[in-house]
Design an enzyme around this catalytic site. Sequence first.
Site, PDB file in Angstrom:
ATOM      1  N   THR A  71       0.820  -1.210   0.000  1.00 23.86           N
ATOM      2  CA  THR A  71       0.000   0.000   0.000  1.00 23.86           C
ATOM      3  C   THR A  71       0.857   1.265   0.000  1.00 23.86           C
ATOM      4  O   THR A  71       1.997   1.250   0.485  1.00 23.86           O
ATOM      5  CB  THR A  71      -0.894  -0.002   1.260  1.00 23.86           C
ATOM      6  OG1 THR A  71      -1.535   1.261   1.384  1.00 23.86           O
ATOM      7  CG2 THR A  71      -0.084  -0.229   2.536  1.00 23.86           C
ATOM      8  N   ASP A  72       0.268   2.358  -0.469  1.00 26.90           N
ATOM      9  CA  ASP A  72       0.978   3.649  -0.413  1.00 26.90           C
ATOM     10  C   ASP A  72       1.085   4.178   1.023  1.00 26.90           C
ATOM     11  O   ASP A  72       1.881   5.078   1.297  1.00 26.90           O
ATOM     12  CB  ASP A  72       0.296   4.689  -1.314  1.00 26.90           C
ATOM     13  CG  ASP A  72      -1.147   4.992  -0.942  1.00 26.90           C
ATOM     14  OD1 ASP A  72      -1.687   4.363  -0.005  1.00 26.90           O
ATOM     15  OD2 ASP A  72      -1.757   5.868  -1.604  1.00 26.90           O
ATOM     16  N   GLU A  73       0.307   3.592   1.948  1.00 24.69           N
ATOM     17  CA  GLU A  73       0.310   4.123   3.318  1.00 24.69           C
ATOM     18  C   GLU A  73       1.645   3.919   4.025  1.00 24.69           C
ATOM     19  O   GLU A  73       1.920   4.567   5.035  1.00 24.69           O
ATOM     20  CB  GLU A  73      -0.823   3.487   4.141  1.00 24.69           C
ATOM     21  CG  GLU A  73      -2.180   3.762   3.546  1.00 24.69           C
ATOM     22  CD  GLU A  73      -3.336   3.577   4.518  1.00 24.69           C
ATOM     23  OE1 GLU A  73      -3.107   3.422   5.719  1.00 24.69           O
ATOM     24  OE2 GLU A  73      -4.488   3.602   4.044  1.00 24.69           O
ATOM     25  N   TYR A 117      -1.897  -0.432  10.996  1.00 26.16           N
ATOM     26  CA  TYR A 117      -2.045  -1.086   9.692  1.00 26.16           C
ATOM     27  C   TYR A 117      -0.830  -0.807   8.807  1.00 26.16           C
ATOM     28  O   TYR A 117      -0.183  -1.733   8.298  1.00 26.16           O
ATOM     29  CB  TYR A 117      -3.329  -0.617   8.988  1.00 26.16           C
ATOM     30  CG  TYR A 117      -3.350  -0.947   7.503  1.00 26.16           C
ATOM     31  CD1 TYR A 117      -3.422  -2.265   7.069  1.00 26.16           C
ATOM     32  CD2 TYR A 117      -3.268   0.059   6.536  1.00 26.16           C
ATOM     33  CE1 TYR A 117      -3.412  -2.576   5.703  1.00 26.16           C
ATOM     34  CE2 TYR A 117      -3.266  -0.242   5.185  1.00 26.16           C
ATOM     35  CZ  TYR A 117      -3.340  -1.558   4.773  1.00 26.16           C
ATOM     36  OH  TYR A 117      -3.323  -1.867   3.430  1.00 26.16           O
ATOM     37  N   LYS A 151       2.124  -3.317   7.324  1.00 28.81           N
ATOM     38  CA  LYS A 151       2.393  -3.494   5.889  1.00 28.81           C
ATOM     39  C   LYS A 151       3.856  -3.117   5.585  1.00 28.81           C
ATOM     40  O   LYS A 151       4.526  -3.794   4.800  1.00 28.81           O
ATOM     41  CB  LYS A 151       1.445  -2.641   5.040  1.00 28.81           C
ATOM     42  CG  LYS A 151      -0.005  -3.111   5.030  1.00 28.81           C
ATOM     43  CD  LYS A 151      -0.219  -4.485   4.425  1.00 28.81           C
ATOM     44  CE  LYS A 151      -0.010  -4.535   2.938  1.00 28.81           C
ATOM     45  NZ  LYS A 151      -0.381  -5.872   2.374  1.00 28.81           N
TER      46      LYS A 151
HETATM   47  P1  NAD Z   1      -9.785  -7.200   2.092  1.00 28.90           P
HETATM   48  O1  NAD Z   1      -9.802  -6.934   3.554  1.00 28.90           O
HETATM   49  O2  NAD Z   1     -10.994  -6.918   1.280  1.00 28.90           O
HETATM   50  O3  NAD Z   1      -9.411  -8.741   1.835  1.00 28.90           O
HETATM   51  C1  NAD Z   1      -8.411  -9.396   2.553  1.00 28.90           C
HETATM   52  C2  NAD Z   1      -8.553 -10.890   2.288  1.00 28.90           C
HETATM   53  O4  NAD Z   1      -7.511 -11.558   3.022  1.00 28.90           O
HETATM   54  C3  NAD Z   1      -9.887 -11.473   2.765  1.00 28.90           C
HETATM   55  O5  NAD Z   1     -10.399 -12.351   1.795  1.00 28.90           O
HETATM   56  C4  NAD Z   1      -9.508 -12.228   4.034  1.00 28.90           C
HETATM   57  O6  NAD Z   1     -10.344 -13.346   4.295  1.00 28.90           O
HETATM   58  C5  NAD Z   1      -8.078 -12.647   3.728  1.00 28.90           C
HETATM   59  N1  NAD Z   1      -7.296 -12.856   4.960  1.00 28.90           N
HETATM   60  C6  NAD Z   1      -7.205 -12.027   6.025  1.00 28.90           C
HETATM   61  N2  NAD Z   1      -6.416 -12.573   6.975  1.00 28.90           N
HETATM   62  C7  NAD Z   1      -5.990 -13.766   6.475  1.00 28.90           C
HETATM   63  C8  NAD Z   1      -5.145 -14.784   6.990  1.00 28.90           C
HETATM   64  N3  NAD Z   1      -4.598 -14.690   8.212  1.00 28.90           N
HETATM   65  N4  NAD Z   1      -4.890 -15.867   6.209  1.00 28.90           N
HETATM   66  C9  NAD Z   1      -5.450 -15.969   4.976  1.00 28.90           C
HETATM   67  N5  NAD Z   1      -6.297 -15.043   4.464  1.00 28.90           N
HETATM   68  C10 NAD Z   1      -6.545 -13.941   5.199  1.00 28.90           C
HETATM   69  O7  NAD Z   1      -8.513  -6.425   1.543  1.00 28.90           O
HETATM   70  P2  NAD Z   1      -8.306  -5.652   0.169  1.00 28.90           P
HETATM   71  O8  NAD Z   1      -8.790  -4.275   0.311  1.00 28.90           O
HETATM   72  O9  NAD Z   1      -8.782  -6.502  -0.937  1.00 28.90           O
HETATM   73  O10 NAD Z   1      -6.701  -5.587   0.137  1.00 28.90           O
HETATM   74  C11 NAD Z   1      -5.946  -6.659  -0.400  1.00 28.90           C
HETATM   75  C12 NAD Z   1      -4.465  -6.328  -0.283  1.00 28.90           C
HETATM   76  O11 NAD Z   1      -4.185  -5.135  -1.000  1.00 28.90           O
HETATM   77  C13 NAD Z   1      -3.990  -6.083   1.147  1.00 28.90           C
HETATM   78  O12 NAD Z   1      -2.707  -6.635   1.285  1.00 28.90           O
HETATM   79  C14 NAD Z   1      -3.949  -4.566   1.265  1.00 28.90           C
HETATM   80  O13 NAD Z   1      -2.978  -4.172   2.208  1.00 28.90           O
HETATM   81  C15 NAD Z   1      -3.560  -4.184  -0.138  1.00 28.90           C
HETATM   82  N6  NAD Z   1      -4.031  -2.847  -0.586  1.00 28.90           N
HETATM   83  C16 NAD Z   1      -5.340  -2.491  -0.458  1.00 28.90           C
HETATM   84  C17 NAD Z   1      -5.770  -1.262  -0.945  1.00 28.90           C
HETATM   85  C18 NAD Z   1      -7.216  -0.818  -0.849  1.00 28.90           C
HETATM   86  O14 NAD Z   1      -7.523   0.318  -1.188  1.00 28.90           O
HETATM   87  N7  NAD Z   1      -8.145  -1.682  -0.428  1.00 28.90           N
HETATM   88  C19 NAD Z   1      -4.851  -0.395  -1.542  1.00 28.90           C
HETATM   89  C20 NAD Z   1      -3.515  -0.788  -1.638  1.00 28.90           C
HETATM   90  C21 NAD Z   1      -3.112  -2.020  -1.170  1.00 28.90           C
HETATM   91  O1  DAU Z   2      -4.147   4.037   0.479  1.00 29.19           O
HETATM   92  C1  DAU Z   2      -4.379   2.673   0.393  1.00 29.19           C
HETATM   93  C2  DAU Z   2      -5.220   2.215   1.571  1.00 29.19           C
HETATM   94  O2  DAU Z   2      -6.531   2.711   1.361  1.00 29.19           O
HETATM   95  C3  DAU Z   2      -5.234   0.702   1.742  1.00 29.19           C
HETATM   96  O3  DAU Z   2      -3.940   0.249   2.031  1.00 29.19           O
HETATM   97  C4  DAU Z   2      -6.196   0.289   2.853  1.00 29.19           C
HETATM   98  O4  DAU Z   2      -6.271  -1.133   2.922  1.00 29.19           O
HETATM   99  C5  DAU Z   2      -7.567   0.852   2.528  1.00 29.19           C
HETATM  100  O5  DAU Z   2      -8.472   0.537   3.562  1.00 29.19           O
HETATM  101  C6  DAU Z   2      -7.490   2.364   2.334  1.00 29.19           C
HETATM  102  O6  DAU Z   2      -7.187   3.035   3.576  1.00 29.19           O
HETATM  103  P1  DAU Z   2      -7.924   4.406   3.999  1.00 29.19           P
HETATM  104  O7  DAU Z   2      -7.830   4.546   5.454  1.00 29.19           O
HETATM  105  O8  DAU Z   2      -7.475   5.524   3.149  1.00 29.19           O
HETATM  106  O9  DAU Z   2      -9.432   4.036   3.532  1.00 29.19           O
HETATM  107  P2  DAU Z   2     -10.861   4.259   4.231  1.00 29.19           P
HETATM  108  O10 DAU Z   2     -11.880   3.879   3.207  1.00 29.19           O
HETATM  109  O11 DAU Z   2     -10.932   3.602   5.561  1.00 29.19           O
HETATM  110  O12 DAU Z   2     -10.901   5.819   4.448  1.00 29.19           O
HETATM  111  C7  DAU Z   2     -10.765   6.713   3.366  1.00 29.19           C
HETATM  112  C8  DAU Z   2     -10.821   8.113   3.924  1.00 29.19           C
HETATM  113  O13 DAU Z   2     -12.164   8.369   4.377  1.00 29.19           O
HETATM  114  C9  DAU Z   2      -9.934   8.343   5.131  1.00 29.19           C
HETATM  115  O14 DAU Z   2      -9.421   9.660   5.074  1.00 29.19           O
HETATM  116  C10 DAU Z   2     -10.861   8.185   6.327  1.00 29.19           C
HETATM  117  C11 DAU Z   2     -12.179   8.699   5.782  1.00 29.19           C
HETATM  118  N1  DAU Z   2     -13.396   8.061   6.335  1.00 29.19           N
HETATM  119  C12 DAU Z   2     -13.467   6.709   6.334  1.00 29.19           C
HETATM  120  C13 DAU Z   2     -14.604   6.079   6.801  1.00 29.19           C
HETATM  121  C14 DAU Z   2     -14.697   4.565   6.834  1.00 29.19           C
HETATM  122  C15 DAU Z   2     -14.461   8.854   6.756  1.00 29.19           C
HETATM  123  O15 DAU Z   2     -14.385  10.090   6.728  1.00 29.19           O
HETATM  124  N2  DAU Z   2     -15.583   8.232   7.227  1.00 29.19           N
HETATM  125  C16 DAU Z   2     -15.693   6.871   7.277  1.00 29.19           C
HETATM  126  O16 DAU Z   2     -16.748   6.355   7.732  1.00 29.19           O
END
Ligand code: NAD
Ligand code: DAU
Length: 349
Positions: free
Chosen positions: A131-133, A156, A160
Amino acid sequence: MRNILITGGAGFIGSHVVRLFVNQFPNDKIYNLDALTYAGNLANLTDIESANNYTFIRADIQDLDKLREIFTSNNITHVIHLAAESHVDRSITDPLAFVKTNVLGTANLLQAAKEQWQEDFADKLFYHVSTDEVYGSLGDTGFFYEDTSYDPRSPYSASKASSDHFVRAYFHTYGMPIVISNCSNNYGPNHFPEKLIPLMINNIIQRKSLPVYGKGLNVRDWLYVIDHARAIQCIFSNGNTGETYNIGGHNEWTNIDLVHLLCDKMDEKLGREAGDSRKLITYVKDRAGHDLRYAIDATKLKDELGWEPSLQFEEGLSKTIDWFLSNEEWLTNVTSGSYMNYYKEMYHN
Ligand code: NAD
Ligand code: DAU
């Protein structure tokens, strides 16, 4: 033939990656390893679950012995690692769950791969999805580049960042072929409704309040999930071993502007009076340690591998809203938790 293990394939991004790989690589075997936590949902994959080249394995990456067995019995040659605890808010209330899955789980997976591949790293790959975080929080200007120093600020992002370090350590120490990508915020179909966009869509449908953290001025860079999956395929196929690639949409929005846009689009689609949904916006207590701004520079990926986002944001958002409106059963299931009861019955745990 390659035996490709995709972890976290029942989750949001993982399910799109699994679908893409199952369809694009019919001569390879695709193994989807997922623990089916609250975020994993096999209903995300019903369209490909009976494909000849697809196998689902329920397993937890915290279980090293189980991973060893999976690598050996399926002769795994490639890994795309997405399984993770992914929600920042949950990491604030339960940080150790993130250490166990994201840090220990990744180290276990690396170790199982190393043991399986030690004799011969040729034609092997460990692709780690990050992730970019990990880069921390930007001010009003500037971008994250591949060589930006790590500065994670939530449990988190710290977990990562730690997993990224382990992946690079296996490259430098043992010569394991690895690649890492760091992506910005994804959105699209199958997004779990604890994250901003699907939570707002769900609450607008139900006319519930729309909780905006702090002043709503935090900025995120949004990318359509299928474009992320395409980028992963591109890096998997053409990326250079040992390299990192940033993936992003060049698409920055303050949270409040984004929520306004969602409200307006949904009023239109639901046939509600203009301005109706905006009245649901409620400013709530800010997230602890809330990162101000993320913005990715994805020039390297574009220049070296030719990847670019395919969708403009408004089009992607429209498709996303339409998906949620025509998949209300999916939404009801995941919010009611009935799919977890189904897993309990099916797997007896
Ligand atoms: P998600 O939470 O939707 O899915 C995570 C999946 O991993 C689920 O299917 C869960 O059952 C599985 N999982 C969790 N713990 C596990 C374990 N101990 N063993 C096996 N499986 C397990 O997540 P996502 O948003 O699809 O993100 C997927 C990946 O991409 C993550 O590594 C996240 O850090 C990365 N990522 C997410 C975003 C985003 O915006 N969602 C952005 C950049 C990177
Ligand atoms: O940047 C990549 C990341 O983006 C991934 O690595 C993470 O897995 C993914 O969850 C996401 O993280 P964020 O914290 O940016 O996403 P989230 O959707 O939780 O929140 C987006 C923004 O919105 C953040 O500034 C917090 C705000 N927010 C979030 C929720 C859930 C609100 O204002 N209200 C809310 O209810």
